[in-house]
Design a protein around this motif. Structure first.
Motif, mmCIF file in Angstrom:
data_model
loop_
_atom_site.group_PDB
_atom_site.id
_atom_site.type_symbol
_atom_site.label_atom_id
_atom_site.label_comp_id
_atom_site.label_asym_id
_atom_site.label_seq_id
_atom_site.Cartn_x
_atom_site.Cartn_y
_atom_site.Cartn_z
ATOM 1 N N GLY A 1 1.610 4.022 -5.324
ATOM 2 C CA GLY A 1 1.446 5.377 -4.823
ATOM 3 C C GLY A 1 0.757 6.314 -5.792
ATOM 4 N N ALA A 2 -0.084 5.767 -6.672
ATOM 5 C CA ALA A 2 -0.690 6.572 -7.735
ATOM 6 C C ALA A 2 -2.186 6.801 -7.538
ATOM 7 N N VAL A 3 -2.683 6.686 -6.296
ATOM 8 C CA VAL A 3 -4.092 6.964 -6.016
ATOM 9 C C VAL A 3 -4.188 8.041 -4.944
ATOM 10 N N ASP A 4 -4.881 9.132 -5.254
ATOM 11 C CA ASP A 4 -5.145 10.182 -4.275
ATOM 12 C C ASP A 4 -6.532 9.925 -3.690
ATOM 13 N N TRP A 5 -6.575 9.279 -2.539
ATOM 14 C CA TRP A 5 -7.845 8.887 -1.942
ATOM 15 C C TRP A 5 -8.638 10.093 -1.434
ATOM 16 N N GLN A 6 -7.958 11.201 -1.110
ATOM 17 C CA GLN A 6 -8.676 12.404 -0.678
ATOM 18 C C GLN A 6 -9.509 12.992 -1.812
ATOM 19 N N PRO B 1 -14.465 11.520 -2.056
ATOM 20 C CA PRO B 1 -15.622 12.420 -2.247
ATOM 21 C C PRO B 1 -16.216 12.327 -3.646
ATOM 22 N N MET B 2 -15.370 12.184 -4.656
ATOM 23 C CA MET B 2 -15.900 12.005 -6.009
ATOM 24 C C MET B 2 -16.701 10.712 -6.091
ATOM 25 N N PRO C 1 -16.658 21.098 -3.541
ATOM 26 C CA PRO C 1 -17.830 21.227 -4.430
ATOM 27 C C PRO C 1 -17.535 20.768 -5.861
ATOM 28 N N VAL C 2 -16.339 21.084 -6.352
ATOM 29 C CA VAL C 2 -15.970 20.677 -7.708
ATOM 30 C C VAL C 2 -15.869 19.151 -7.798
ATOM 31 N N LEU C 3 -15.246 18.545 -6.784
ATOM 32 C CA LEU C 3 -15.103 17.082 -6.775
ATOM 33 C C LEU C 3 -16.469 16.399 -6.733
ATOM 34 N N LEU C 4 -17.376 16.928 -5.935
ATOM 35 C CA LEU C 4 -18.713 16.345 -5.829
ATOM 36 C C LEU C 4 -19.472 16.472 -7.151
ATOM 37 N N PHE C 5 -19.345 17.610 -7.803
ATOM 38 C CA PHE C 5 -20.023 17.820 -9.084
ATOM 39 C C PHE C 5 -19.469 16.874 -10.151
ATOM 40 N N ILE C 6 -18.143 16.760 -10.205
ATOM 41 C CA ILE C 6 -17.516 15.857 -11.176
ATOM 42 C C ILE C 6 -17.960 14.420 -10.915
ATOM 43 N N GLY C 7 -17.942 14.011 -9.654
ATOM 44 C CA GLY C 7 -18.337 12.649 -9.308
ATOM 45 C C GLY C 7 -19.773 12.353 -9.699
ATOM 46 N N PHE C 8 -20.675 13.298 -9.434
ATOM 47 C CA PHE C 8 -22.081 13.105 -9.789
ATOM 48 C C PHE C 8 -22.247 12.924 -11.302
ATOM 49 N N CYS C 9 -21.544 13.733 -12.080
ATOM 50 C CA CYS C 9 -21.621 13.619 -13.541
ATOM 51 C C CYS C 9 -21.067 12.283 -14.023
ATOM 52 N N ILE C 10 -19.949 11.855 -13.443
ATOM 53 C CA ILE C 10 -19.351 10.575 -13.837
ATOM 54 C C ILE C 10 -20.301 9.428 -13.511
ATOM 55 N N LEU D 1 -7.806 19.734 -12.716
ATOM 56 C CA LEU D 1 -7.354 19.624 -11.332
ATOM 57 C C LEU D 1 -5.841 19.481 -11.200
ATOM 58 N N HIS D 2 -5.135 19.433 -12.341
ATOM 59 C CA HIS D 2 -3.665 19.462 -12.390
ATOM 60 C C HIS D 2 -2.988 18.258 -11.726
ATOM 61 N N TYR D 3 -3.567 17.083 -11.898
ATOM 62 C CA TYR D 3 -2.945 15.878 -11.370
ATOM 63 C C TYR D 3 -1.967 15.291 -12.386
ATOM 64 N N PRO D 4 -0.864 14.697 -11.930
ATOM 65 C CA PRO D 4 0.010 13.962 -12.848
ATOM 66 C C PRO D 4 -0.773 12.831 -13.517
ATOM 67 N N VAL D 5 -0.375 12.465 -14.728
ATOM 68 C CA VAL D 5 -1.136 11.492 -15.510
ATOM 69 C C VAL D 5 -1.313 10.171 -14.776
ATOM 70 N N HIS D 6 -0.219 9.633 -14.213
ATOM 71 C CA HIS D 6 -0.332 8.333 -13.554
ATOM 72 C C HIS D 6 -1.219 8.410 -12.311
ATOM 73 N N THR D 7 -1.148 9.515 -11.580
ATOM 74 C CA THR D 7 -2.023 9.684 -10.416
ATOM 75 C C THR D 7 -3.475 9.831 -10.853
ATOM 76 N N ALA D 8 -3.689 10.518 -11.982
ATOM 77 C CA ALA D 8 -5.043 10.673 -12.514
ATOM 78 C C ALA D 8 -5.637 9.322 -12.900
#
Length: 267
Positions: free
Chosen positions: A77-82, A86-87, A142-151, A174-181
């Motif tokens: 349960g440690a993946v946020d697919w939403q 997009p990233m 928009p933030v997720l798309l920008f981060i994904g493009f840079c990665i 983005l304030h995600y818990p470490v394991h989810t991140a």
């Protein structure tokens, strides 16, 4: 080079890289790429071709490895697919852009970019990223798309998955818990790695002087040995990541990254 030593070097490298992938949410290319590069140059391959082959093959190994890691984290349960999807889509675009640029850059430029990034990654590994327990995760498209493009660009230009950069971004910005991140990072790397590998495959077709049994810039011999070792060890790494603190391993990998970064700066 002696074939036994060649294979043992790849087996050891794949084992360490796979464990790192599962344990701390990185692709393991920071370990694989230098060893692959040195083995290829030792076999007489031109240094510019060698670094491109190392990047492409390392990322091709990372692809099934991060898929395995992401599946393991998903089951917990440690993946946020939403966030990851997009990233990841933007990362594909970034990977194609960066990979196209990389195939026209001199080998020394790519080596230097890799070395600098890995050295910065070493500093990041020593930096204890703390999650905010009261902050709700942010999901701005928009933030997720920008981060994904840079990665994606980082993935292709430096030949690394980019997880060590992405995890602290997910935690701190983005304030995600470490394991989810970590789990979400692994899922995003599926997309960026796939885009980068496809780009290196395409641009490497018909290039003269590549190792035998290569498709584009991907060396199938190195790929086969590394995949066979990284995937099982990534499973072990995922289990370990959810059982105990990673402080000692962070210090170990940070030291290893720093050494690799310095060595790759040597002409």
């Amino acid at each position: 080079m002696d074939i036994i030593l060649y294979l043992l070097s790849l087996i050891t490298t794949g084992s360490v890289a796979g464990f790192a992938s599962g344990m701390v949410g990185v692709g393991g290319c920071f370990i694989m790429v230098p060893v692959q590069y040195w083995l290829l140059v030792g076999d007489g391959l031109d240094s510019t071709l060698a670094i491109r082959v190392a990047f492409a093959t390392g990322l091709a190994v990372t692809l099934p490895t991060v898929m395995t890691s992401a599946l393991g984290h998903h089951r917990k349960g440690a993946v946020d697919w939403q966030t990851a999807i997009p990233m990841g889509v933007a990362a594909v675009v970034g990977a194609v852009t960066g990979g196209t640029i990389a195939t026209f850059l001199p080998g020394q430029v790519l080596k230097t970019f890799f070395a600098v990034l890995v050295t910065l990654m070493a500093v990041r590994m020593l930096w204890n990223v703390k999650e905010c327990s009261v902050c709700p995760p942010r999901q701005s498209l928009p933030v997720l798309l920008f981060i994904g493009f840079c990665i994606g660009n980082i993935t292709s230009l430096a030949g690394v998955g980019g997880g060590v950069v992405l995890v602290p971004i997910l935690v701190l910005l983005l304030h995600y818990p470490v394991h989810t991140a970590i789990g979400t990072s692994s899922a995003c790397l599926i997309f960026s790695s796939a885009g980068a590998v496809a780009t290196y495959l395409w641009h490497g077709l018909g290039v003269a002087g590549l190792p035998p049994y290569s498709i584009g810039y991907v060396d199938l011999v190195q790929w086969g040995v590394l995949v066979a070792t990284t995937i099982p060890l990534s499973i072990v790494g995922v289990k370990y990541a959810h059982r105990c603190p990673a402080k000692i391993l962070r210090y170990f990998f940070a030291t290893l990254m720093f050494i690799v970064g310095v060595l790759m700066l040597i002409p």
